[in-house]
Enzyme design. Structure first.
Site, mmCIF file in Angstrom:
data_model
loop_
_atom_site.group_PDB
_atom_site.id
_atom_site.type_symbol
_atom_site.label_atom_id
_atom_site.label_comp_id
_atom_site.label_asym_id
_atom_site.label_seq_id
_atom_site.Cartn_x
_atom_site.Cartn_y
_atom_site.Cartn_z
ATOM 1 C CG ASP A 49 -1.744 1.267 1.321
ATOM 2 O OD1 ASP A 49 -2.826 1.260 0.706
ATOM 3 O OD2 ASP A 49 -1.336 2.258 1.969
ATOM 4 C CE1 TYR A 54 0.994 7.890 2.558
ATOM 5 C CE2 TYR A 54 1.345 5.613 1.910
ATOM 6 C CZ TYR A 54 0.585 6.571 2.542
ATOM 7 O OH TYR A 54 -0.579 6.202 3.161
ATOM 8 C CE LYS A 79 -3.599 4.780 0.701
ATOM 9 N NZ LYS A 79 -2.169 4.622 1.016
ATOM 10 C CG HIS A 112 -4.392 9.802 0.513
ATOM 11 N ND1 HIS A 112 -3.063 9.714 0.200
ATOM 12 C CD2 HIS A 112 -4.475 9.359 1.785
ATOM 13 C CE1 HIS A 112 -2.382 9.233 1.221
ATOM 14 N NE2 HIS A 112 -3.215 9.018 2.200
HETATM 15 N N1 LIG Z 1 -5.002 6.436 3.960
HETATM 16 C C1 LIG Z 1 -4.381 7.154 4.863
HETATM 17 O O1 LIG Z 1 -4.693 8.333 5.086
HETATM 18 C C2 LIG Z 1 -3.255 6.543 5.621
HETATM 19 C C3 LIG Z 1 -2.740 7.197 6.744
HETATM 20 C C4 LIG Z 1 -1.692 6.575 7.441
HETATM 21 C C5 LIG Z 1 -1.226 5.337 7.015
HETATM 22 N N2 LIG Z 1 -1.735 4.741 5.897
HETATM 23 C C6 LIG Z 1 -1.229 3.424 5.409
HETATM 24 O O2 LIG Z 1 -1.306 2.484 6.489
HETATM 25 C C7 LIG Z 1 -0.008 1.921 6.710
HETATM 26 C C8 LIG Z 1 0.183 1.545 8.160
HETATM 27 O O3 LIG Z 1 -0.019 2.651 9.014
HETATM 28 P P1 LIG Z 1 1.166 3.384 9.806
HETATM 29 O O4 LIG Z 1 2.429 3.244 9.060
HETATM 30 O O5 LIG Z 1 0.675 4.756 10.101
HETATM 31 O O6 LIG Z 1 1.201 2.648 11.222
HETATM 32 P P2 LIG Z 1 1.318 1.145 11.774
HETATM 33 O O7 LIG Z 1 1.456 0.164 10.688
HETATM 34 O O8 LIG Z 1 0.190 0.998 12.757
HETATM 35 O O9 LIG Z 1 2.657 1.218 12.639
HETATM 36 C C9 LIG Z 1 3.916 1.438 12.054
HETATM 37 C C10 LIG Z 1 4.900 1.767 13.157
HETATM 38 O O10 LIG Z 1 5.000 0.693 14.088
HETATM 39 C C11 LIG Z 1 6.304 0.126 14.058
HETATM 40 N N3 LIG Z 1 6.112 -1.338 14.032
HETATM 41 C C12 LIG Z 1 5.732 -2.095 12.973
HETATM 42 N N4 LIG Z 1 5.597 -3.381 13.330
HETATM 43 C C13 LIG Z 1 5.886 -3.455 14.644
HETATM 44 C C14 LIG Z 1 5.945 -4.513 15.572
HETATM 45 N N5 LIG Z 1 5.643 -5.758 15.203
HETATM 46 N N6 LIG Z 1 6.279 -4.245 16.846
HETATM 47 C C15 LIG Z 1 6.579 -2.966 17.229
HETATM 48 N N7 LIG Z 1 6.555 -1.918 16.398
HETATM 49 C C16 LIG Z 1 6.209 -2.158 15.102
HETATM 50 C C17 LIG Z 1 6.987 0.662 12.815
HETATM 51 O O11 LIG Z 1 8.364 0.855 13.035
HETATM 52 P P3 LIG Z 1 9.529 0.267 12.061
HETATM 53 O O12 LIG Z 1 9.207 0.643 10.647
HETATM 54 O O13 LIG Z 1 10.742 0.989 12.587
HETATM 55 O O14 LIG Z 1 9.565 -1.207 12.297
HETATM 56 C C18 LIG Z 1 6.297 2.015 12.646
HETATM 57 O O15 LIG Z 1 6.901 2.985 13.483
HETATM 58 C C19 LIG Z 1 0.920 3.042 6.227
HETATM 59 O O16 LIG Z 1 2.252 2.613 6.055
HETATM 60 C C20 LIG Z 1 0.212 3.463 4.962
HETATM 61 O O17 LIG Z 1 0.477 2.540 3.926
HETATM 62 C C21 LIG Z 1 -2.744 5.320 5.207
#
Ligand SMILES: NC(=O)c1ccc[n+]([C@@H]2O[C@H](COP(=O)([O-])OP(=O)(O)OC[C@H]3O[C@@H](n4cnc5c(N)ncnc54)[C@H](OP(=O)(O)O)[C@@H]3O)[C@@H](O)[C@H]2O)c1
Length: 276
Positions: A49, A54, A79, A112
């Site tokens: 995704d 990004y 997006k 988005h």
């Molecule tokens: N549509 C939207 O508006 C929108 C907004 C935000 C996000 N997104 C999408 O959703 C995806 C996921 O959301 P997100 O990146 O905000 O947050 P997330 O996946 O909830 O969390 C990512 C964070 O947690 C850490 N992490 C990952 N796996 C872990 C584990 N097993 N144990 C401990 N820490 C862990 C990562 O660090 P490290 O990388 O250092 O491991 C990173 O800092 C995004 O990457 C993006 O593709 C979409």
């Protein structure tokens, strides 16, 4: 059916989206992004995704290429960013994204954010891209129920998915129920709340019982709620950890304990009130 990392949820247009994908938000370093995508595909992930905003579509494309995986086995989402919304500008933005990815189609293209006064024209552009086969499925992100109702009141195609902030502090029960009624899949962004809730005692207790991590327990909770997840990590060990979700099951009591952590607390902006 939820069996393994390759399991897919069938969208209302008949296409399957893998329940688990790699999120790449905030992956800025190109080589780190390429490596994370390769590592995910090596682990067995089929889905990535990304988004124009990004700034890493090129690296995602490169990671896919270097992985050696067959493009048709993968599911790639991007997006359209807010400043590109509108009919012609969306068509142009899509072309740019596709070029950066070095692909000839996308599996899923999302609006988005619901930019007022623009998202309906943006949707018309997505419908055109869909009818031309350049994207296999079209959907939205950050849409409240009223945005979905407004969009559907005048659209030809119904969004297949709504990608929303969702985690144990923001369980989105009402929006999930509405989407389920409408046969719109729900995909959780920040599925582990960017790590903010991992020390929650209730989660740690459940995790200990299953010999799993808090992150795995949260991700499994999403899956048992029929929610598609896209956890982000740049670390190979966490990429594996976040996919190792198919050898345990949460009881209904455990599911309820996690439901009880909801505080309707957003870590991101409210889609009714964003200024970007
Ligand atoms: N549509 C939207 O508006 C929108 C907004 C935000 C996000 N997104 C999408 O959703 C995806 C996921 O959301 P997100 O990146 O905000 O947050 P997330 O996946 O909830 O969390 C990512 C964070 O947690 C850490 N992490 C990952 N796996 C872990 C584990 N097993 N144990 C401990 N820490 C862990 C990562 O660090 P490290 O990388 O250092 O491991 C990173 O800092 C995004 O990457 C993006 O593709 C979409």
């Amino acid at each position: 059916m939820l069996k393994n990392l390759q399991s897919k949820k069938t969208l209302h247009n008949g296409i399957g989206i893998p329940y688990v994908g790699l999120g790449v938000y905030q992956m800025k370093d190109p080589s780190e992004t390429v490596q994370a995508v390769k590592s995910a595909i090596e682990t067995g992930y089929l889905s990535v995704d990304t988004a124009a905003v990004y700034g890493n579509e090129e690296s995602v494309g490169q990671g896919v290429k270097e992985s050696g995986a067959d493009r048709k086995d993968l599911f790639i989402t991007s997006k359209v960013w807010n400043s590109d919304q509108g009919y012609d500008t969306t068509l142009k933005a899509f072309e740019t994204s596709l070029k950066k990815l070095e692909m000839d189609y996308m599996d899923l293209y999302l609006i988005h954010w619901p930019v007022e006064g623009k998202y309906k024209d943006t949707w018309k552009a997505l419908e055109r891209l869909y009818s031309e086969g350049l994207v296999k499925s079209i959907g939205v992100s950050n849409f409240h129920q009223h945005h979905l109702e407004d969009l559907m009141s005048s659209s030809n195609e119904k969004p297949v998915i709504n990608q929303i902030e969702c985690h144990p502090r923001l369980s989105q029960e009402k929006l999930k129920a509405f989407c389920q009624e409408e046969n719109i899949a729900v995909e959780a962004w920040s599925p582990i709340a960017q790590g903010r809730v991992l020390d929650e005692p209730a989660l740690k207790q459940i995790a200990e019982k299953h010999g799993k991590s808090s992150a795995q327990v949260i991700l499994r909770w999403h899956l048992q709620n029929d929610v598609v997840i896209i956890p982000k990590s740049v670390h190979a060990n966490r990429i594996k950890e976040n996919a190792d979700l198919f050898n345990f099951e949460l009881s209904s009591d455990e599911m309820n304990k996690i439901n009880d952590l909801n505080q309707n607390e957003r870590f991101g902006p409210d889609p009714d009130n964003f200024d970007f």
